[in-house]
Write a protein that holds these residues in place. Structure first.
Motif, mmCIF file in Angstrom:
data_model
loop_
_atom_site.group_PDB
_atom_site.id
_atom_site.type_symbol
_atom_site.label_atom_id
_atom_site.label_comp_id
_atom_site.label_asym_id
_atom_site.label_seq_id
_atom_site.Cartn_x
_atom_site.Cartn_y
_atom_site.Cartn_z
ATOM 1 N N GLU A 106 6.207 17.221 -10.012
ATOM 2 C CA GLU A 106 6.002 17.586 -11.315
ATOM 3 C C GLU A 106 5.739 16.030 -12.005
ATOM 4 N N ILE A 107 6.123 15.068 -11.335
ATOM 5 C CA ILE A 107 5.705 13.785 -12.070
ATOM 6 C C ILE A 107 4.493 13.024 -11.672
ATOM 7 N N VAL A 108 4.053 13.152 -10.332
ATOM 8 C CA VAL A 108 2.928 12.494 -9.655
ATOM 9 C C VAL A 108 1.880 13.481 -9.497
ATOM 10 N N ASP A 109 0.626 12.918 -10.075
ATOM 11 C CA ASP A 109 -0.456 13.960 -10.064
ATOM 12 C C ASP A 109 -1.535 12.918 -9.436
ATOM 13 N N ASN A 110 -2.884 13.393 -9.432
ATOM 14 C CA ASN A 110 -3.967 12.849 -9.070
ATOM 15 C C ASN A 110 -4.495 11.614 -9.775
ATOM 16 N N SER A 111 -3.884 11.618 -11.128
ATOM 17 C CA SER A 111 -4.376 10.630 -12.257
ATOM 18 C C SER A 111 -3.571 9.214 -11.733
ATOM 19 N N CYS A 112 -2.509 9.236 -11.098
ATOM 20 C CA CYS A 112 -1.372 8.460 -10.948
ATOM 21 C C CYS A 112 -1.114 8.006 -9.531
ATOM 22 N N GLY A 113 -1.449 8.819 -8.587
ATOM 23 C CA GLY A 113 -0.774 8.888 -7.066
ATOM 24 C C GLY A 113 -1.426 9.753 -6.244
ATOM 25 N N ARG A 114 -0.703 9.794 -4.967
ATOM 26 C CA ARG A 114 -1.288 10.480 -3.978
ATOM 27 C C ARG A 114 0.067 11.167 -3.474
ATOM 28 N N LEU A 115 -0.044 12.613 -3.142
ATOM 29 C CA LEU A 115 0.911 13.501 -2.348
ATOM 30 C C LEU A 115 0.505 14.093 -1.102
ATOM 31 N N VAL A 116 1.579 13.777 -0.380
ATOM 32 C CA VAL A 116 1.268 14.069 1.026
ATOM 33 C C VAL A 116 2.009 15.257 1.606
ATOM 34 N N ALA A 117 2.257 15.722 2.580
ATOM 35 C CA ALA A 117 2.945 16.802 3.138
ATOM 36 C C ALA A 117 4.229 16.042 3.595
ATOM 37 N N PRO A 118 5.232 16.567 3.777
ATOM 38 C CA PRO A 118 6.520 15.840 4.099
ATOM 39 C C PRO A 118 6.666 15.685 5.463
ATOM 40 N N ASN A 119 7.078 14.697 6.088
ATOM 41 C CA ASN A 119 7.017 14.169 7.478
ATOM 42 C C ASN A 119 5.739 14.047 8.274
ATOM 43 N N ASP A 120 4.645 14.009 7.609
ATOM 44 C CA ASP A 120 3.595 13.915 8.265
ATOM 45 C C ASP A 120 3.272 12.196 8.285
ATOM 46 N N ILE A 121 3.412 11.575 9.375
ATOM 47 C CA ILE A 121 3.453 10.291 9.467
ATOM 48 C C ILE A 121 1.924 9.818 9.459
ATOM 49 N N ASN A 122 1.192 10.663 10.127
ATOM 50 C CA ASN A 122 -0.160 9.913 10.282
ATOM 51 C C ASN A 122 -0.975 10.227 9.058
ATOM 52 N N ILE A 123 -0.732 11.155 8.053
ATOM 53 C CA ILE A 123 -1.452 11.375 6.956
ATOM 54 C C ILE A 123 -0.923 10.200 6.013
ATOM 55 N N LEU A 124 0.445 10.214 6.086
ATOM 56 C CA LEU A 124 1.027 9.200 5.063
ATOM 57 C C LEU A 124 0.233 7.683 5.446
ATOM 58 N N SER A 125 0.352 7.374 6.570
ATOM 59 C CA SER A 125 -0.487 5.940 7.124
ATOM 60 C C SER A 125 -1.806 5.945 6.957
ATOM 61 N N GLU A 126 -2.368 7.099 6.750
ATOM 62 C CA GLU A 126 -3.930 7.122 6.229
ATOM 63 C C GLU A 126 -4.045 6.838 4.896
ATOM 64 N N VAL A 127 -3.402 7.489 4.106
ATOM 65 C CA VAL A 127 -3.234 7.199 2.571
ATOM 66 C C VAL A 127 -3.052 5.865 2.360
ATOM 67 N N LEU A 128 -1.740 5.357 2.921
ATOM 68 C CA LEU A 128 -1.356 3.710 2.648
ATOM 69 C C LEU A 128 -2.509 2.859 3.019
ATOM 70 N N GLY A 129 -3.120 3.154 4.262
ATOM 71 C CA GLY A 129 -4.184 2.378 4.510
ATOM 72 C C GLY A 129 -5.420 2.160 3.680
ATOM 73 N N SER A 130 -5.756 3.448 3.180
ATOM 74 C CA SER A 130 -6.872 3.313 2.139
ATOM 75 C C SER A 130 -6.332 2.616 0.869
ATOM 76 N N LEU A 131 -5.238 2.830 0.547
ATOM 77 C CA LEU A 131 -4.576 1.847 -0.762
ATOM 78 C C LEU A 131 -4.701 0.218 -0.361
ATOM 79 N N ILE A 132 -4.320 0.200 0.757
ATOM 80 C CA ILE A 132 -4.198 -1.375 0.849
ATOM 81 C C ILE A 132 -5.435 -1.888 0.959
ATOM 82 N N ALA A 133 -6.574 -1.033 1.577
ATOM 83 C CA ALA A 133 -7.896 -1.923 1.773
ATOM 84 C C ALA A 133 -8.712 -1.709 0.397
ATOM 85 N N ASN A 134 -8.284 -0.836 -0.376
ATOM 86 C CA ASN A 134 -9.344 -0.718 -1.534
ATOM 87 C C ASN A 134 -8.526 -0.806 -3.026
#
Length: 376
Positions: A306-334
């Motif tokens: 209810e707080i975070v939406d696409n205007s300010c962040g990224r939402l991922v599925a719980p316990n999905d380490i691969n997707i979380l790593s992918e999202v963090l990697g994208s933000l680190i690089a961009n």
């Protein structure tokens, strides 16, 4: 002037305690509503409330296993209610409602239950709290509100996002450099921060596992805040320290412990990540990160969604380490992606949790309850 008494335990420090400090600190924003506080345990909450010259009454330490402490604290509350003549009383948490709700009702005062956790109706404290029906339930999110009928199926419940103020800490650029120097972190490093209590469901393990998949990427550092408040948290902290060594990222993760300067840390960071494995009832930490203009990465469950939406962040599925790593990697690089999300943070926080708006809404809710009580 409406005199409002807030009752709480006070032995820990987290979201509820942050709310109570905000009510004391920002009371000038709604002058019609004067907050008072009744606490059982002295600690950080008591100290912070006193630093804002709040009206505090200590009810005495309470242990449910020691019935005489419950009786003694109820007597202290009874004397306080007779002496001060409050207009309305708010019990924060089932613990406070169970122990003190009956005293409030016996004095024929309007009783509000502020629901900060998601009830299932089965815990013994919830069963105890059920015995005393409040005049109104306030839920900290729509997610929490949906579970309130498990406690009070016939009581009106209103959702009120918590008032959260934007920290006034001065020049962000200067703070960024100073804090990083204090923590031996390069000005060029990409800092991922998690500012939360040391609870497994807050997802620290998941975050570290995701970052381990990014250890080949240079330049990032992780700051984990949160100090030990209970024995199981000490064990969890030790597990996390072992984990970072086993993952080979021990030199890139800083455990900062309990901090009183979280706004400074947020101002010096680049990404806020808290990948909850269970649903967060609300999430003040997310709002504070939005005020600090940090892009947020969290899981799409509970109040966080209810707080975070696409205007300010990224939402991922719980316990999905691969997707979380992918999202963090994208933000680190961009940096441009980080900047776009950061730009939407403050306006999102203001829209949801502006203190003037939320305190006014609280006052209006309390007025309705008080007026109804008088008419009845």
């Amino acid at each position: 002037m409406m005199k409002v008494l807030h009752i709480y335990a006070g032995n820990l420090f987290g979201g509820v305690e942050t709310l109570l400090v905000t009510l004391a600190k920002e009371r000038s924003l709604c002058m019609q509503m004067q907050p008072y506080f009744a606490l059982c345990f002295a600690g950080r909450l008591t100290n912070e409330l006193r630093s804002w010259n709040a009206n505090i009454q200590q009810l005495g330490n309470v242990r449910i296993s020691h019935p005489w402490t419950v009786w003694r604290a109820r007597l202290q509350l009874q004397q306080l209610l007779r002496r001060e003549q409050f207009d309305v009383v708010i019990c924060h948490s089932c613990w406070s409602q169970a122990i003190f709700g009956s005293v409030v009702k016996a004095n024929n005062l309007p009783l509000i239950f502020w629901c900060h956790d998601v009830p299932n109706g089965q815990h013994f404290l919830e069963q105890w709290a059920k015995r005393v029906s409040p005049d109104l339930v306030i839920a900290n999110s729509r997610y929490t509100q949906a579970a309130v009928p498990k406690l009070y199926p016939k009581i009106n419940c209103e959702t009120l996002y918590l008032p959260v103020a934007c920290a006034d800490i001065g020049n962000d650029a200067s703070i960024r450099h100073t804090v990083r120097a204090e923590l031996n972190t390069s000005d060029d490093a990409i800092v991922i921060i998690q500012a939360s209590r040391l609870e497994p469901w807050k997802g620290q393990r998941v975050l570290l596992s995701a970052l381990a998949q990014l250890r080949h990427i240079p330049g990032w550092v992780c700051w984990l805040t949160g100090g030990v408040q209970r024995p199981h948290e000490a064990e969890y902290l030790q597990e996390l320290k072992v984990q970072v060594q086993q993952l080979g990222i021990g030199d890139r993760v800083l455990f900062l412990g309990q901090r009183h300067d979280v706004p400074r840390l947020l101002a010096a960071a680049d990404i806020h990540c808290q990948p909850n494995t269970s649903a967060e009832p609300f999430g003040i930490a997310f709002v504070e990160a939005l005020y600090a203009a940090l892009p947020i990465v969290t899981t799409a469950i509970g109040g966080a969604a209810e707080i975070v939406d696409n205007s300010c962040g990224r939402l991922v599925a719980p316990n999905d380490i691969n997707i979380l790593s992918e999202v963090l990697g994208s933000l680190i690089a961009n940096p441009s992606e980080r900047a776009t999300l950061a730009a939407g943070g403050k306006s999102r926080a203001e829209y949801l949790c502006n203190p003037v708006k939320q305190l006014t809404q609280l006052y209006n809710l309390l007025c309705e309850v008080v007026e109804h009580k008088v008419l009845v």
